[in-house]
Each structure stands twice: as C-alpha cells, then as structure tokens.
Design an enzyme around this catalytic site. Structure first.
Site, PDB file in Angstrom:
ATOM      1  N   LYS A  14      14.998  -2.265 -78.093  1.00 18.25           N
ATOM      2  CA  LYS A  14      15.789  -1.980 -79.301  1.00 18.25           C
ATOM      3  C   LYS A  14      14.928  -2.153 -80.532  1.00 18.25           C
ATOM      4  CE  LYS A  14      16.086  -6.476 -80.781  1.00 18.25           C
ATOM      5  NZ  LYS A  14      15.505  -6.992 -82.039  1.00 18.25           N
ATOM      6  N   ASP A 139      21.296 -11.272 -78.464  1.00 19.50           N
ATOM      7  CA  ASP A 139      21.168  -9.817 -78.408  1.00 19.50           C
ATOM      8  C   ASP A 139      21.680  -9.209 -77.104  1.00 19.50           C
ATOM      9  OD1 ASP A 139      20.051  -9.722 -80.918  1.00 19.50           O
ATOM     10  OD2 ASP A 139      17.982  -9.524 -80.221  1.00 19.50           O
TER      11      ASP A 139
END
Length: 298
Positions: A14, A139
């Site tokens: 990401k 996350d």
C-alpha cells in the site's frame, strides 16, 4: 475445501495518500491516526497448507523468531477467535521491502486471515474477522478490502471506501538503508510532533474522483520524522519531485520508501531505471490496484 489442497494468496503493498498522526493516544496507547491508503500491485505471495502445527517461514529468511511474525500472530488470533487449532504451514515469498512503509507485514497478516477463512469456511465479513485484524496491527484491516479507503481511530477503523484509482502508475524508490522502525518513528514523533496536514481536501477529491485535486493534497506528517531518522529519504523525495512526469511524491507510512505518482507508466519506468542505475537505490514500478488479498486454490 479439501484438506489436502494448498492455497496461494497474494498480499499487496500500500501507499499512504494521506497520513495524519496526532499526539493524543487511546486507551491501548495507540496514537490517533487518520490514514488514506490505496493498494498497489507490488505483492508478497503466501502458500498456505494444512500441517501438524503452525509454522511460518519467509523467503528471504527473516532475522527474528517466527512467533514475532505478523502472519504467525494472525493465525494464532484466528485460532483464538474461532476456537480452532491454526495448524498450517505458511511460506511467504517476500517482495515488499521490510521497514519501507509499504505495509508488507500487515498485508501478509491479512492474507493469512483470508486464507484461513477459506479453509475454515468462515465468512470474511464476520465481525470477528475485523476484530482479529485490528488485534494484529493498525493497517491489517485495510488489507482485507483493497480499494482506496479512509481509516480513523488508530488508523484501524474504516470510515469510508472510495472508487478505485486502478492503473494509476507509481514509482517506488527507497535508499539502501536498514529502513525505518515504526516504533522508533513514533518515539521521534512524540518528542516533537509535526502538525498533520489538511485531511478534508483529500476526502473531497476522492469522493469526486478528482485525481488532480487528490494528488495536489497528498500529505504525511511522519515524513519529517522519517527524514530525520534516515536523511537519505529526504534526498530520494527531493529527487523524485524533480523528475519529469511526477504528479506527487511523498514518503509512505513511516518510510523508508517514497512513492511518486506518475503521468504515465513510461515515466514511472524511466524513473525506476534512473534510480537503479544512476543512484543505486532500490526501485520498483507499480500501479494502483483495487483488491485486497487474492486467494487461489493450488
């Protein structure tokens, strides 16, 4: 599914289009964090198969005990949540650099969670799955989804999902250093917290799918901390911002990788070649992606 089959699960990296860390902390001791992330097509690959007991290996080999690996902890947490023995052999083919701010460890954990869901016939939307993900790392919940999303709380509470930015080219560049420890970054942040950027223009641009406004609003208040800890990060970021075809360049997460959103894939690939050949940095071309872990039966 058949107990003899094995699964291959992709675990995407990401980038943070926005990261705003705030000085205040919750009851768990976690900072309040606003984070806007999107997945990219740089991936780790996990092979998961039934075994006599839980075992995790990485290639290249990790320099810490497997019990400390987020993938191992995710499997243990799944076992505790569903009162089952997580007896799996998990092999992780690592391509996402460690300590890069690209989320490899969190994505690996999400991939394990989704793989075990497939084995055990668990609905991935079961509320316990989100709880497991949050227990492993801030996350991890993002990687269960994949499209651009805004997370609040400690960066672990999903508030909003947006239309994907699929195919947008990105150049990833990082110095050849040991990377940045997230714990060390937060300790340095606490000593002198940089102010967070404005979140609202990022959210408004994503809601309108206005890429020009979005990339003009990219922000990360951990970037100054990362640049203090590893000064070469500042050099990488400054260099990227000077390259042709770059729409925005910023540190991802707590570093040490810097991403550059590019006009074209050709521009991204040219930047990567230059970073590798002329600067000697690690570099990789990628594209923004819309999916979380992809599970396939081997």
């Amino acid at each position: 599914m058949s107990g003899s089959a094995f699964l291959l699960v992709t675990a995407p990296a990401k980038i943070n289009l926005y990261l705003g860390v705030h000085p205040e902390k919750d009851g768990r001791g976690y900072h309040r964090v606003d984070s806007v992330m999107t997945a990219i097509d740089l991936t780790d690959t996990l092979a998961i198969a039934p075994a006599e007991h839980l075992m995790v290996r990485t290639v290249p080999e990790a320099d810490f005990p497997m019990e400390e690996n987020t993938a191992y902890r995710a499997a243990v947490a799944m076992g505790e949540a569903f009162d089952r023995e997580p007896a799996f052999a998990i092999l992780i083919d690592k391509h996402i650099p460690v300590k890069s701010g690209l989320g490899g460890a969190s994505s690996d954990a999400a991939a394990v969670i989704m793989g075990i869901c497939r084995y055990w016939g668990v609905d991935p939307t079961d509320p316990r799955i989100d709880q497991v993900a949050r227990s492993v790392g801030a996350d991890v919940p993002f990687f269960l989804y994949g499209p651009p999303a805004y997370f609040s709380g400690a960066g672990d509470v999903m508030d909003e999902i947006f239309r994907p930015l699929t195919g947008t080219p990105v150049a990833l560049v990082k110095p050849l250093s040991d990377g940045v420890s997230t714990r060390e970054a937060y300790e340095r942040f606490d000593a002198a917290p940089p102010a967070a950027g404005d979140l609202e223009p990022v959210l408004a641009a994503l809601r309108a799918h206005d890429e020009e406004a979005l990339f003009a609003s990219v922000s990360n208040n951990l970037a100054p901390v990362a640049c203090e800890l590893v000064p070469q990060i500042a050099e990488v970021r400054a260099w990227l911002r000077e390259q042709p075809g770059v729409r925005a360049a910023e540190v991802s997460g707590s570093g040490s990788a810097v991403f550059a959103v590019c006009d074209t894939q050709m521009a991204a690939e040219a930047i990567v070649r230059s970073a590798l050949e002329e600067r000697g940095w690690w570099a990789q071309a990628a594209k923004m992606e819309k999916s979380g872990p992809v599970v396939a039966v081997g």
